[in-house]
Write an enzyme that holds these catalytic residues in place. Sequence first.
Site, PDB file in Angstrom:
ATOM      1  N   ASN A  75      38.235  34.394  42.332  1.00 44.10           N
ATOM      2  CA  ASN A  75      38.815  34.925  43.564  1.00 44.10           C
ATOM      3  C   ASN A  75      40.333  35.070  43.505  1.00 44.10           C
ATOM      4  OD1 ASN A  75      39.067  35.227  46.671  1.00 44.10           O
ATOM      5  ND2 ASN A  75      40.235  33.379  46.227  1.00 44.10           N
ATOM      6  N   TYR A  80      47.522  47.965  41.362  1.00 46.14           N
ATOM      7  CA  TYR A  80      46.470  47.080  41.869  1.00 46.14           C
ATOM      8  C   TYR A  80      45.101  47.716  41.655  1.00 46.14           C
ATOM      9  CZ  TYR A  80      43.855  44.221  45.243  1.00 46.14           C
ATOM     10  OH  TYR A  80      42.933  43.397  45.845  1.00 46.14           O
ATOM     11  N   LYS A 125      41.954  46.180  39.467  1.00 41.65           N
ATOM     12  CA  LYS A 125      40.642  45.943  40.066  1.00 41.65           C
ATOM     13  C   LYS A 125      39.574  46.871  39.479  1.00 41.65           C
ATOM     14  CE  LYS A 125      41.653  42.510  42.768  1.00 41.65           C
ATOM     15  NZ  LYS A 125      41.054  41.176  42.556  1.00 41.65           N
TER      16      LYS A 125
END
Length: 278
Positions: free
Chosen positions: A86, A151, A155
Amino acid sequence: MSEGAGGRTLLITGVGSGLGAAFARAALAAGHQVVGTVRSEAGAAAFTAATGARALVLDLNDVAAIPGIVAQAEALAGPIDILINNAGFGHEGSLEESPLDALRRQLDVNVVGPVALMQAVLPGMRARQCGHIVNITSMAGSTGLTGVSFYCGAKFALEGISEALGKEVRPLGIMVTAFAPGQFRTDWAGRSLERSPRTIADYDPIMDPQRAFRLARSGKQPGDPDKAAALLMQLIATPNPPARLFAGPDALALASQKLKRVQAEISAWEEAGRATDF
C-alpha cells in the site's frame, strides 16, 4: 494458510495513515493478524498504541532492508499469508516541467520497493502453495490523467507487473490482485503528493485548473477509506480473487470509458493494424 485464533497473517505497508491505516483496522477487526510498516519509530509507536498490532520501520527506498523486514514480520506473527503493498506517494506536474529525479523517486517507491517486497514473500508462499499479494495501484494505473504523468507511469508499471506475476504464480496457488482506488479521503493530495514547480506559461491553461482542483479537493474526496477497507476484506476472503479490482465510482467510470476508447481505436485501425505480416 496460517489459520488459527488470529486468522490469516497480513503484512501491510504504509499503515500510518490513509488507506493503509483503514486496511489495518479492518483486518484486525476481522480477526486477522497484522504487521504494518511505517517510516519512523514514532509512527510505529503510534500505530501500536492505536491498534495493539506491531509495526516495523521501513523506507521503501532501502530495498536491501526488505528481506530482513519480512523475516521480522514472520518472527512476530508467523508466515505471511497476504501482502498488501500500500505504501507510496503521488507526483503532480506536467512531464516537460518535472525533473527526472521526480520520476526516479516515483519508480523507486511505487514500483521497485513493492517488487522487492513481493520477491521477499514469494519463497514462503511458494513453499506453502498459497498466498495472496494485493498491490494498491490507482485509477491512474490504467488511465492516463492530466498533470500526473510520472505517477501514472509508476502505477501503470505496478499494474502490468501485477498482471504478469499473477499468471506466473497462480499455478502455484498464489493469487495477485491490483486494487485500484479512485479518490478517497486521505492525504494523497496533501502531504503525500510531491508537486513540481510551474515554469512554462504554455501549460497554464492545462495545469493550473488541475492543480487548483486537487488542492480544493484535498480532504474532501468522496471515497470513504473504511469502505475501501471493507472491500479489501471481501477481496481477500474470496477463493477466486480478480486480477484487478476498481474501488470507487470514479475509478469504475474511468476504466469503463478507457475500455470504450480503446475498443473504438482498435476498430478504427484494425484493418491497417492487421496488414503488417509478411
